[in-house]
Design an enzyme around this catalytic site. Sequence first.
Site: not given
Ligand code: DX5
Ligand code: ZN
Length: 215
Positions: A7, A32, A34, A36, A65, A67, A136, A174
């Site tokens: 990620s 990956h 992310d 947000m 991903h 969110m 998650m 994740d």
């Molecule tokens: C959290 C994200 C993850 C995040 C994981 O909301 O969806 O993908 O990057 O990070 P680590 O591996 O550091 O927990």
């Molecule tokens: Zn993620």
Amino acid sequence: MKILAPSILAADFTILGEQINETAAAGAQYLHFDVMDGIFVPSISFGMPVLKSIRKASGQVYDVHLMIEEPIRYVEEFAKAGADIITFHIEAASDVREVIDKIHSLGKKAGLAIKPKTPVEAVKPYLEHIDMLLIMTVEPGFGGQKYMDECTDKIREARELVAEAGLSTDIEIDGGITIDNIHIPVEAGANVIVAGSACFNGDVTANVKKLMENM
Ligand code: DX5
Ligand code: ZN
């Protein structure tokens, strides 16, 4: 097949392209990404222009991903920006089936994500329509949190559900993965493992190799 999905939330953005390449060269098949929106989750990360720009960095499968609230609004833009898999949250979509169908109509794979407090049962009606289920293992929103042990049973339950239905749906997890605990979700039945901090804090090549060895 067991797959590692670094990620980039935890990457060094001043050398993002180089770091992505490093994860690919070390054997990570997915990347990956992310997204947000500051509403579905408290934080804001990055979006389409960044994806479009880094799409050229490697030949990995770009695992996006989302969110974000009502992901239907942005599915097409992320597909155009270079996503291969688009995963969205069941908690964020008012019409889950509509989002899955839209992703497929754009020629992309569809993933459905559940937060730690959402039961696996919630995905049952959609299981046969999705390519990947994302469980998650931290509350979504931030990297660097601790793996929630209570989620391991959900992974087992999901793997059983998939097997009972005679499907071959990927199960991704994740959050909170380290070199020391990566075997736990894998043994429980996950086959796509996201790791942010564990990949990008320190020596990226060594981290990716070690994580894959321990999977
Ligand atoms: C959290 C994200 C993850 C995040 C994981 O909301 O969806 O993908 O990057 O990070 P680590 O591996 O550091 O927990
Ligand atoms: Zn993620």
